[in-house]
Design a protein around this motif. Sequence first.
Motif, PDB file in Angstrom:
ATOM      1  N   GLY A 101      -6.764  -4.013   0.707  1.00 16.55           N
ATOM      2  CA  GLY A 101      -7.959  -3.245   0.370  1.00 16.55           C
ATOM      3  C   GLY A 101      -9.048  -4.071  -0.290  1.00 16.55           C
ATOM      4  O   GLY A 101      -9.890  -3.552  -1.010  1.00 16.55           O
ATOM      5  N   SER A 159      -2.551   5.303  -0.493  1.00 13.07           N
ATOM      6  CA  SER A 159      -3.199   4.104   0.073  1.00 13.07           C
ATOM      7  C   SER A 159      -3.590   3.049  -0.965  1.00 13.07           C
ATOM      8  O   SER A 159      -4.284   2.110  -0.635  1.00 13.07           O
ATOM      9  N   ARG A 160      -3.173   3.239  -2.231  1.00 11.87           N
ATOM     10  CA  ARG A 160      -3.454   2.181  -3.198  1.00 11.87           C
ATOM     11  C   ARG A 160      -2.369   1.111  -3.104  1.00 11.87           C
ATOM     12  O   ARG A 160      -1.214   1.443  -2.834  1.00 11.87           O
ATOM     13  N   THR A 161      -2.748  -0.150  -3.318  1.00  9.96           N
ATOM     14  CA  THR A 161      -1.741  -1.209  -3.315  1.00  9.96           C
ATOM     15  C   THR A 161      -1.125  -1.275  -4.707  1.00  9.96           C
ATOM     16  O   THR A 161      -1.820  -1.516  -5.687  1.00  9.96           O
ATOM     17  N   SER A 221      -0.111  -0.507   7.679  1.00  7.47           N
ATOM     18  CA  SER A 221      -0.782  -1.776   7.446  1.00  7.47           C
ATOM     19  C   SER A 221      -1.073  -2.442   8.784  1.00  7.47           C
ATOM     20  O   SER A 221      -0.378  -2.237   9.770  1.00  7.47           O
ATOM     21  N   LYS A 278       0.855  -1.176   0.000  1.00  8.16           N
ATOM     22  CA  LYS A 278       0.000   0.000   0.000  1.00  8.16           C
ATOM     23  C   LYS A 278       0.892   1.227   0.000  1.00  8.16           C
ATOM     24  O   LYS A 278       1.817   1.313   0.816  1.00  8.16           O
ATOM     25  N   ASN A 303      -5.232  -5.537   4.288  1.00  3.41           N
ATOM     26  CA  ASN A 303      -4.153  -4.613   3.926  1.00  3.41           C
ATOM     27  C   ASN A 303      -4.095  -4.356   2.426  1.00  3.41           C
ATOM     28  O   ASN A 303      -3.580  -3.343   1.976  1.00  3.41           O
TER      29      ASN A 303
END
Length: 236
Positions: free
Chosen positions: A121, A33-35, A90, A28, A119
Amino acid sequence: MELIVSDQIVSSRIYNGKWNMPDSVDIKCGYCSRTVNFSLEWSSLSESNIFTFSRCSGCGQKSRFYYVELRKREDEVFIGDLYVSPSAKSRKIIDGIEVTEKFHESMLRAYESAINVYNLGEWTATVVLCRRLLEGITKSLLPEGEQGKPLNKQLELLAGHAELQKPILTLAHAIRVGGNLGAHFDLDREPDEKVSKFLVDLLDYIIEYLFVLPRRIEQLHSHIEALSNKNLAGES
Ligand SMILES: [Zn+2]
């Protein structure tokens, strides 16, 4: 700065004859916050630390990666611990939980999977896995003859088999209902981050109450007992 502990998020490693280092991780992003996948080209190499930047393919911001605490393995290869900054905070499994006679290895794996997908999402997967682990916990507390019943029924039966107070049973029902949200396809009602976070929180409470707390209390008791035995021996 956060330590990256799970090997699952290291998608590849390189070995340059001395160092064995991760060169690609799926984590992430601490900014958006994007993986995403961060490719790591280690720019500085020294005996004490290794450092690099990598750009997020989602937001374009650069995260910093550190490979520290370098140590030599038995096969003479150097490995270390990977840290990222900023961290996307995370989630981890709760402190103190380990495989015991009551908390089986398969339950620990299910718990780790729930935290991993959280974690990443994946909200639907999170609530489904939370419900699945709740099923595992419930089964572990019930006699074999009652384990095949629907989860709803099993939770009702639990009240007679384990020392469960009403708030804990209410928590368990909440996880079951939240998990149903992920298990059955419904266009209008899809689990989101808020629901997932709630469910993982509740799951942590249940695991702590049922498996971590009793063990800590037992440890404290034996410690106190050992102390008083020592005092008695001193007095005699
Ligand atoms: Zn980003």
